[in-house]
Motif scaffolding. Sequence first.
Motif, short mmCIF file in Angstrom:
data_model
loop_
_atom_site.label_atom_id
_atom_site.label_comp_id
_atom_site.label_asym_id
_atom_site.label_seq_id
_atom_site.Cartn_x
_atom_site.Cartn_y
_atom_site.Cartn_z
N MET A 144 -0.32 16.70 -18.29
CA MET A 144 -0.32 16.33 -19.71
C MET A 144 -1.73 16.25 -20.25
SD MET A 144 2.77 13.59 -20.31
CE MET A 144 2.34 12.49 -18.96
N MET A 145 -2.64 15.68 -19.46
CA MET A 145 -4.02 15.56 -19.90
C MET A 145 -4.68 16.93 -20.02
SD MET A 145 -6.35 13.47 -20.86
CE MET A 145 -8.13 13.30 -21.01
N ALA B 79 0.81 -1.22 0.00
CA ALA B 79 0.00 0.00 0.00
C ALA B 79 0.85 1.27 0.00
CB ALA B 79 -0.94 -0.01 1.20
N LEU B 80 1.86 1.34 0.87
CA LEU B 80 2.66 2.56 0.97
C LEU B 80 3.52 2.81 -0.28
CD1 LEU B 80 3.81 2.62 4.71
CD2 LEU B 80 1.88 3.77 3.63
N PRO B 81 4.23 1.81 -0.83
CA PRO B 81 4.95 2.08 -2.08
C PRO B 81 4.02 2.49 -3.22
CG PRO B 81 5.74 0.06 -1.08
CD PRO B 81 4.54 0.47 -0.30
N ILE B 82 2.87 1.83 -3.34
CA ILE B 82 1.94 2.18 -4.41
C ILE B 82 1.39 3.59 -4.21
CG2 ILE B 82 -0.34 1.63 -5.36
CD1 ILE B 82 0.29 -1.31 -4.96
N PHE B 83 1.05 3.94 -2.97
CA PHE B 83 0.55 5.29 -2.69
C PHE B 83 1.57 6.35 -3.06
CE2 PHE B 83 0.53 8.89 0.25
CZ PHE B 83 -0.72 9.44 -0.04
N THR B 84 2.84 6.10 -2.74
CA THR B 84 3.89 7.07 -3.05
C THR B 84 4.05 7.24 -4.55
OG1 THR B 84 5.05 6.42 -1.03
CG2 THR B 84 6.30 7.65 -2.66
N TYR B 85 4.09 6.12 -5.27
CA TYR B 85 4.19 6.18 -6.73
C TYR B 85 3.00 6.93 -7.32
CZ TYR B 85 8.16 2.97 -7.36
OH TYR B 85 9.41 2.39 -7.38
N VAL B 86 1.80 6.60 -6.88
CA VAL B 86 0.59 7.20 -7.43
C VAL B 86 0.55 8.69 -7.16
CG1 VAL B 86 -1.93 7.28 -7.22
CG2 VAL B 86 -0.77 5.08 -7.38
N PHE B 87 0.90 9.09 -5.94
CA PHE B 87 0.87 10.50 -5.58
C PHE B 87 1.79 11.33 -6.47
CE2 PHE B 87 1.89 14.28 -3.14
CZ PHE B 87 0.67 14.63 -2.59
N ILE B 88 2.97 10.80 -6.76
CA ILE B 88 3.93 11.52 -7.59
C ILE B 88 3.54 11.48 -9.06
CG2 ILE B 88 6.33 11.58 -8.37
CD1 ILE B 88 5.96 12.59 -5.54
N GLN B 89 3.13 10.32 -9.56
CA GLN B 89 2.86 10.16 -10.99
C GLN B 89 1.59 10.84 -11.44
OE1 GLN B 89 4.48 8.21 -13.61
NE2 GLN B 89 6.25 8.38 -12.27
N THR B 90 0.59 10.90 -10.56
CA THR B 90 -0.71 11.47 -10.95
C THR B 90 -0.57 12.91 -11.41
OG1 THR B 90 -1.87 10.02 -9.40
CG2 THR B 90 -3.05 11.96 -10.15
N ALA B 91 0.29 13.67 -10.76
CA ALA B 91 0.47 15.08 -11.12
C ALA B 91 0.92 15.23 -12.57
CB ALA B 91 1.47 15.73 -10.17
N GLY B 92 1.88 14.42 -12.98
CA GLY B 92 2.37 14.50 -14.36
C GLY B 92 1.30 14.14 -15.37
N TRP B 93 0.54 13.07 -15.11
CA TRP B 93 -0.55 12.70 -16.01
C TRP B 93 -1.59 13.81 -16.09
CZ3 TRP B 93 0.76 9.31 -19.22
CH2 TRP B 93 1.48 8.17 -18.87
#
Length: 266
Positions: free
Chosen positions: A150-151, A133-147
């Motif tokens: 771009m969107m 949960a914690l690694p996925i949350f960290t990845y999602v929090f950072i990556q969502t901003a870039g998507w």
Amino acid sequence: DEPVYLKLISYIKNLFQGNLGVSIINPSINVNYVIKRFLPWTLFISTVSLFISFFLGTLIGAFMAWRRGKKTEVIVTSYIVASSAIPDYILGLLVLYFFAYRLGWFPQMGAYSISSNIGFNLDFILSVLYHAALPIFTYVFIQTAGWALMMKGSAIAVMGEDYIQAARARGVPEKIIVSKYMRKNAILPLVTSLALSFAALFGGSPLMESIFNYPGLGQAYGGYIGQRDYFMIIGILFFTSFIIIIANIIADSLYSIIDPRIRRDS
């Protein structure tokens, strides 16, 4: 005791036979064994994080383009800017400190509970999700901003197209325009970026998996770097490069499948 060119030929022959190298420190362990053991965990958190962040980011980006100039768009943009400015390893350390060490809500290490019955059962699946949960949350929090950014840019460009204005002139509801006209076409340029984002997650896995002490290929790779086990480093790096190349090929192929205009032009 052989010349360098003979060693290179031998190495290339081993590559074609599927032998990626043997550990210098412990010759009983080879790269193939390490990949087989640790790769599934890295692929799990990387792919889950990528698709969740892509889904959320495209929704947020479309919302920002649709509500451009509104108060809600300003609030969402502030979140995007703030999350983009935080390095992933800093966020990972903060998340681990507060949610694992201080609050104790999540485990501090591992991929599953030792007491779990390993296999395709509910108890093991929940344990795996709980530890990831914690690694996925960290990845999602950072990556969502870039998507989202771009969107937003892609959606704003699409909103100015003639078919959008024609749909509004025909009296098509705004929600249908956003969901069926704007989002569907604005998301196409982002598909090719999926492979690059996967490469970023895969390349950054040694640091993130080491922070969370998650037993993935990235953590193993970082450990071999610390031990200066060059054969293992080269073998794992070769394999990850191959995975990234395959991901790029798949992304380019998907783009021609989901966009009929590419097939017509070719």
